[in-house]
Design a protein around this motif. Structure first.
Motif, mmCIF file in Angstrom:
data_model
loop_
_atom_site.group_PDB
_atom_site.id
_atom_site.type_symbol
_atom_site.label_atom_id
_atom_site.label_comp_id
_atom_site.label_asym_id
_atom_site.label_seq_id
_atom_site.Cartn_x
_atom_site.Cartn_y
_atom_site.Cartn_z
ATOM 1 N N THR A 3 32.067 38.488 34.337
ATOM 2 C CA THR A 3 32.423 39.778 33.991
ATOM 3 C C THR A 3 32.277 40.669 35.142
ATOM 4 O O THR A 3 31.352 40.298 36.145
ATOM 5 N N ALA A 4 32.788 42.014 35.325
ATOM 6 C CA ALA A 4 32.560 42.847 36.248
ATOM 7 C C ALA A 4 31.011 43.389 36.597
ATOM 8 O O ALA A 4 30.568 43.231 37.330
ATOM 9 N N LYS A 30 35.336 44.293 43.095
ATOM 10 C CA LYS A 30 36.109 44.691 42.134
ATOM 11 C C LYS A 30 37.017 43.360 41.472
ATOM 12 O O LYS A 30 37.742 43.520 40.826
ATOM 13 N N GLY A 31 36.573 42.226 41.963
ATOM 14 C CA GLY A 31 37.270 40.957 41.540
ATOM 15 C C GLY A 31 37.436 40.640 40.286
ATOM 16 O O GLY A 31 38.583 40.173 39.535
ATOM 17 N N PHE A 32 36.464 40.850 39.525
ATOM 18 C CA PHE A 32 36.452 40.563 38.087
ATOM 19 C C PHE A 32 36.734 42.067 37.072
ATOM 20 O O PHE A 32 36.608 41.915 35.840
ATOM 21 N N GLU A 33 37.361 43.148 37.737
ATOM 22 C CA GLU A 33 37.324 44.151 37.099
ATOM 23 C C GLU A 33 38.365 44.185 35.867
ATOM 24 O O GLU A 33 38.270 44.687 34.604
ATOM 25 N N VAL A 65 39.294 41.325 34.262
ATOM 26 C CA VAL A 65 39.175 39.866 33.264
ATOM 27 C C VAL A 65 39.300 39.878 32.046
ATOM 28 O O VAL A 65 39.909 39.155 31.227
ATOM 29 N N THR A 66 38.503 41.088 31.420
ATOM 30 C CA THR A 66 38.672 41.228 30.025
ATOM 31 C C THR A 66 40.198 41.680 29.464
ATOM 32 O O THR A 66 40.279 41.121 28.255
ATOM 33 N N SER A 67 40.994 42.324 30.306
ATOM 34 C CA SER A 67 42.308 42.464 29.929
ATOM 35 C C SER A 67 43.264 41.416 30.115
ATOM 36 O O SER A 67 44.263 41.287 29.372
ATOM 37 N N ILE A 68 42.865 40.375 30.821
ATOM 38 C CA ILE A 68 43.663 39.138 30.997
ATOM 39 C C ILE A 68 43.379 38.271 29.636
ATOM 40 O O ILE A 68 44.311 38.051 29.225
#
Length: 180
Positions: free
Chosen positions: A160-161, A172-175, A177-180
């Motif tokens: 997670t971010a 900000k690489g995991f920013e 992830v939740t929307s993917i």
């Protein structure tokens, strides 16, 4: 686990008369002084590796150090008996849990000089400390966990971010992830 002894320690181990000693080093994460406590199993002060170790003689006892062939975290107990109130204050005022404690085995040669590089026989983390007070002196018992105890703790991390910001605050690489 095999240990490598220095040539000086090997010579002492095979000598007719052996004068072994234990050195115990406790480190506290504290800005207060002292932030470490160095003790040894003799009388008087002993200097080793630019550190002064306070002699507590027979008042220091260390339980047997056990090692197994499998990956098992075996702890030890370090007990100080007849302790003056000044050491009890250090024990009470400093955070000790999870702080390093090292036990080293050294020896004196025939002339009474310390053999260079005592061998570390146990390194771990202080866990619980029990203080039994009686009159002018006290007994401090410290349970010490082996460094291998860290392998028994689960390392829970998330992709997670928020978790990524713990180690890398600007990443900000995991920013998304939740929307993917």
């Amino acid at each position: 686990m095999s240990r490598t002894l220095t040539s000086g320690m090997q010579a002492v181990a095979t000598a007719d008369i052996v004068r072994p000693i234990f050195l115990v080093r406790m480190v506290f994460d504290s800005s207060e002084s002292p932030n470490e406590l160095n003790l040894w199993s003799g009388v008087g002060d002993l200097t080793y590796d630019s550190e002064t170790y306070t002699g507590v003689g027979d008042l220091l006892s260390i339980s047997s150090v056990t090692e197994t062939a499998d990956m098992q975290a075996s702890g030890i107990n370090v007990v100080l008996t007849g302790v003056k109130s000044s050491l009890v204050v250090i024990a009470k005022d400093h955070e000790y849990q999870g702080r390093p404690l090292t036990v080293m085995l050294g020896a004196f040669d025939a002339s009474g000089s310390l053999i260079a590089n005592p061998t570390t026989v146990f390194a771990g983390f202080m866990d619980t400390m029990t203080i039994a007070e009686s009159g002018d002196t006290s007994t401090i018992s410290i349970a010490v966990e082996n460094k291998l105890i860290a392998f028994e703790q689960a390392n829970i991390r998330r992709y997670t971010a928020e978790d990524q910001r713990i180690d890398h605050p600007t990443d900000k690489g995991f920013e998304f992830v939740t929307s993917i």
